[in-house]
Design an enzyme around this catalytic site. Structure first.
Site, short mmCIF file in Angstrom:
data_model
loop_
_atom_site.label_atom_id
_atom_site.label_comp_id
_atom_site.label_asym_id
_atom_site.label_seq_id
_atom_site.Cartn_x
_atom_site.Cartn_y
_atom_site.Cartn_z
N HIS A 49 0.84 -1.21 0.00
CA HIS A 49 0.00 0.00 0.00
C HIS A 49 0.87 1.26 0.00
O HIS A 49 0.56 2.24 -0.67
CB HIS A 49 -0.88 0.04 1.26
CG HIS A 49 -1.89 -1.05 1.34
ND1 HIS A 49 -1.82 -2.05 2.27
CD2 HIS A 49 -3.01 -1.29 0.63
CE1 HIS A 49 -2.85 -2.88 2.14
NE2 HIS A 49 -3.58 -2.44 1.15
N GLN A 73 -18.27 -6.19 -1.02
CA GLN A 73 -17.41 -7.06 -1.83
C GLN A 73 -17.08 -8.38 -1.13
O GLN A 73 -16.29 -9.16 -1.63
CB GLN A 73 -16.15 -6.32 -2.29
CG GLN A 73 -15.16 -5.97 -1.20
CD GLN A 73 -14.06 -5.04 -1.71
OE1 GLN A 73 -14.28 -3.87 -1.95
NE2 GLN A 73 -12.86 -5.57 -1.87
N ASP A 162 -3.80 -7.24 -7.32
CA ASP A 162 -5.18 -7.61 -7.66
C ASP A 162 -5.38 -7.24 -9.13
O ASP A 162 -6.03 -6.25 -9.46
CB ASP A 162 -6.16 -6.84 -6.77
CG ASP A 162 -5.97 -7.20 -5.30
OD1 ASP A 162 -6.24 -8.35 -4.95
OD2 ASP A 162 -5.50 -6.35 -4.53
N GLN A 165 -8.84 -6.95 -10.66
CA GLN A 165 -9.50 -5.74 -10.12
C GLN A 165 -9.01 -4.49 -10.86
O GLN A 165 -9.80 -3.62 -11.22
CB GLN A 165 -9.21 -5.62 -8.63
CG GLN A 165 -9.63 -4.30 -8.02
CD GLN A 165 -9.44 -4.27 -6.53
OE1 GLN A 165 -10.28 -4.76 -5.78
NE2 GLN A 165 -8.35 -3.68 -6.06
N MET A 196 2.82 -9.24 -1.14
CA MET A 196 2.28 -8.68 0.12
C MET A 196 0.77 -8.57 0.03
O MET A 196 0.23 -8.15 -1.00
CB MET A 196 2.90 -7.32 0.38
CG MET A 196 4.34 -7.43 0.78
SD MET A 196 4.96 -5.90 1.48
CE MET A 196 6.65 -6.39 1.75
O1 PAF Z 1 -8.07 -3.66 -3.25
C1 PAF Z 1 -8.74 -3.25 -2.27
O2 PAF Z 1 -8.22 -3.00 -1.17
C2 PAF Z 1 -10.24 -3.05 -2.42
O3 PAF Z 1 -10.80 -4.01 -3.26
C3 PAF Z 1 -10.62 -1.62 -2.88
C4 PAF Z 1 -10.08 -1.32 -4.25
C5 PAF Z 1 -10.09 -0.61 -1.88
C6 PAF Z 1 -12.14 -1.50 -2.93
O4 PAF Z 1 -12.72 -1.76 -1.71
#
Ligand code: PAF
Length: 288
Positions: A49, A73, A162, A165, A196
């Site tokens: 992050h 989700q 991800d 995503q 990670m």
């Molecule tokens: O990848 C994530 O942490 C979540 O899927 C996100 C993009 C913050 C949406 O809740």
């Protein structure tokens, strides 16, 4: 100076919990000609992050990090209740990077009782994760659309960890004509190659020592795809090796087109996988 100009006095990022406050802060910066980046997260922050926040600062003057464990989700039998939450520690880490603002809404701010709209996804959302977590991308698409609408950033940063995503978010932004640039950030790995993830905290020491094999087998499959080898055989070998080191159910190991996530063609390709180690579901991916 107004509260908007000063932010948090002690160097800690200012935390706002309502969309109105978020809009006020970001609107102020944008009127002053500053570029704003958003990094959406569910908290439990790790170096992956933090790399997104650093990339945000390479692309913009101000960075807003959202911390919101998004209930829509998660499936009914998934880990929404137990998902790691560590806001105080997250704020300490974000302070080290000089993060300007944290948007950490309560569930009721994002989903008031009369909330009834959903963003339904196709294209890149078809297959892979959706085959095993059918609710997942509808929840992600809805919350990401709301977060981007609430913040109105110039750029938003998402991790390649991800990967599906990231492709889905790019598709939403394209399809809905949202005025934001989506930046994909390389996966940050532990020294032994494990990607990670906040969910790595669920692994016991024995599982943790075996988890990097997922990345190793993905690299083997990618190498086979790159050199034109029989990919099916490489995937079979990958499954056998994962089983041998203690992985349980393998949800998928697939080679896809890297941009559309459709069947692989002549363009760049990506290998994507999801597999269970004990009670933890790990996902990872690798460029071919
Ligand atoms: O990848 C994530 O942490 C979540 O899927 C996100 C993009 C913050 C949406 O809740």
């Amino acid at each position: 100076m107004s509260a908007i100009e000063t932010g948090a006095a002690d160097g800690r990022p200012e935390v706002v919990r309502t969309v109105a406050e978020l809009r006020a802060r970001v609107g102020h910066w944008r009127r002053s000609g500053e570029r704003v980046a958003m990094v959406p997260t569910m908290g439990a922050l790790h170096d992956g992050h933090l790399s997104l926040v650093r990339i945000g600062y390479e692309r913009a003057d101000r960075v807003v990090v959202s911390i919101f464990v998004n209930p829509t989700q998660f499936g009914p039998n998934e880990d929404f209740k137990t998902y790691p939450r560590s806001e105080a520690r997250d704020l300490e880490l974000l302070e080290l990077l000089g993060t300007d603002l944290v948007f950490a809404p309560l569930v009721g701010e994002m989903y008031p009782p009369d909330f009834s709209t959903k963003v339904v996804t196709g294209g890149a959302a078809v297959g892979l994760e959706t085959d095993f977590r059918p609710h997942f991308f509808e929840g992600v698409a809805t919350v990401v659309t709301k977060l981007l609408n609430a913040c109105g950033p110039d750029v938003a940063v998402f991790g390649e960890k991800d990967y599906q995503q990231l492709c889905v978010v790019r598709q939403i932004v394209r399809d809905l004509g949202m005025p934001v640039e989506i930046v994909g950030a390389p996966t940050v790995r532990e020294k032994d190659g494990l990607a990670m993830s906040s969910r790595n905290a669920y692994l016991d020491p024995r599982e943790r020592s075996r988890a990097p094999v997922l990345h190793q087998v993905l690299r083997d499959v990618a190498e086979s795809a790159r050199t034109g080898g029989p990919v099916e055989r490489a995937i079979d070998r990958a499954q056998t090796r994962l089983g041998a080191v203690g992985f349980g159910k393998i949800d998928y190991i697939e080679v896809r087109d890297a941009a559309t996530l459709g069947p692989p063609g002549n363009g760049p390709q990506r290998v994507l996988a999801a597999a269970w180690l004990g009670r933890t579901r790990l996902i990872d991916n690798c460029a071919v």
